[in-house]
Scaffold this active site. Sequence first.
Site, PDB file in Angstrom:
ATOM      1  N   ASP B 143       0.834  -1.208   0.000  1.00 47.12           N
ATOM      2  CA  ASP B 143       0.000   0.000   0.000  1.00 47.12           C
ATOM      3  C   ASP B 143       0.866   1.254   0.000  1.00 47.12           C
ATOM      4  O   ASP B 143       0.623   2.197   0.760  1.00 47.12           O
ATOM      5  CB  ASP B 143      -0.938  -0.002   1.212  1.00 47.12           C
ATOM      6  CG  ASP B 143      -2.092   0.984   1.036  1.00 47.12           C
ATOM      7  OD1 ASP B 143      -2.362   1.386  -0.129  1.00 47.12           O
ATOM      8  OD2 ASP B 143      -2.713   1.360   2.039  1.00 47.12           O
ATOM      9  N   LYS B 145       2.087   4.707  -1.095  1.00 44.46           N
ATOM     10  CA  LYS B 145       1.541   5.923  -1.720  1.00 44.46           C
ATOM     11  C   LYS B 145       2.108   7.099  -0.924  1.00 44.46           C
ATOM     12  O   LYS B 145       2.556   6.929   0.222  1.00 44.46           O
ATOM     13  CB  LYS B 145       0.012   5.916  -1.684  1.00 44.46           C
ATOM     14  CG  LYS B 145      -0.584   5.678  -0.316  1.00 44.46           C
ATOM     15  CD  LYS B 145      -2.096   5.528  -0.402  1.00 44.46           C
ATOM     16  CE  LYS B 145      -2.691   5.193   0.961  1.00 44.46           C
ATOM     17  NZ  LYS B 145      -4.127   4.994   0.921  1.00 44.46           N
TER      18      LYS B 145
END
Lengths: 257, 295
Positions: B143, B145
């Site tokens: 994940d 980002k």
Amino acid sequence: MTFPATRLSVVQRTRSGDEETRRIALATIIEAYWKPVYKYLRLKWSLQPDDASDLTQEFFATTLEKDVVGKYDPQKARFRTYLRMCVDGFAANARKAERRLKRGGGVTLVPLDFETAEGEIATREPAVDADVDEMFYREWVRALLERSVAELKRSAEGAGRAVMFEVFRRYDLLDERETRPTYAEIARHLELTPATVTNHLAAMRRQFRAILLERLRELTSSEAEWEAEAAKLLGQPSSRATSARSRTARSGPADDL
Amino acid sequence: MISNRAIDRLLDAAAWPELDARYSITGVAGHGGMGTVYVARDHVLERDVAVKVLDLADRQGSRAARLQKEARILARLDHPGIVPIHDAGSLPDGRPFYVMKFVRGHRLDELSTRSPLPDRLNAFSRVLDAVAFAHAHSVVHRDLKPENVMVGGFGEVYVMDWGVAQDDRADTERAIVGTPGYMPPEQEQVGERVDGRADVFALGNMLAHLAGDDAPPALRAIADKARASDAGERYADVPALAADLARFRNQDRVEAYRESVSERTVRLYRRYELPILLLLAYVVMRFVLLVWRGI
């Protein structure tokens, strides 16, 4: 923990073969929902107090068991959302038929204190600035918390620990106008040590959380619904009143917990 | 009747974590779908810490297990680019928590439009170092980002939120996790395990975001190669991506981009600007001397 023993929700118990079980379950639903429904009818449907109270009585007395609970499908919506939609349909039909609602509604399953509810509306206690859906949710939360606090109080007093509840009341149960006291101030007023206040408050909060989750479990129809409602209820504390929050200083977005 | 303010206070009271006396909660740093990060004071070591707490312990224990797994991963990944964990445990009400370093700073996405490109690439390189380290320890973040990267006041960079990381030494889960827009196609398939190239994909998206719309073509090509839909067309691993990015930063030819003659000329000129200028100055001087003597 911590998990309360598995038990059927009130929604499930309304379908019980046992008459007494069914009656208690319906009374529980009414206790949890009558005030949100009444205020919703007053504010969203702009009904006069007499009409709103008549319609509330009629909804719970004649429609709830057969047309609301009986047709509820947990796969399609949360019970809270579904019940509000039923109220909308019920109110729309009543308005369409232009029928004058009979004062009193005939059957009273639990005594509904419309006078108090009306007083709460008068003091703008419902979140009238929020949209009506949010207002219904807020009233539902208020009713849930009132039941939970009452149970916590009963439990504490029954166990001879009224002073513990008093600490909780003074610190967490303030109204709009009161300033939150310090632990030292509470300790002074109740002739306790600050450490005792800390311990009492922690114990009461822990018990309150357990009661709240248990009452919530009663009002939901499945484990998934309970988890979703509990997450909505107890999550995002920073969006509520929380002290010492920094917008730039943080440690982990927590988005993916 | 319970007032609106009391509703908020009661819900906060019910959510408030009952920690050991060592810690006092002082505020909330952030929250997500399932949990909250609180700021707390550690009275023993006299410092601020961050405490991540699950909002609700589920009956199956899957969310609790995920938080505990995240804590163990953080403990294993001892790297300057990964936030260090100090403590972990369970609250009296059963919710798990862990205590980590409190990072004062900003999220990478908050910095990306304000800072110069070299600074952004420097921060991104540190992210690459941290992720490569995790991969070397069999952990895929899944994940990545800009919102999950913190940049401290002294330029230190921390990769955060390892809550959905895949631990190849222990994981058996097959759920779809990640952030749409950043996760690769293979991560959207139920039952698919991913490898480090899933993070390479997310890093490519992160690089494209950081580089901005006016990124040089070679830098854009690096981001595009990293985020190719076909995992086989991406960089084989994070060090390969880091190496190509280092070439770009050194103004060397990058693997991901076939440059034209004029682009190569410009790049070489920039790369060797000083020697070229010195050589030109020498040639000009020789020419002037020759002309002068000729006169």
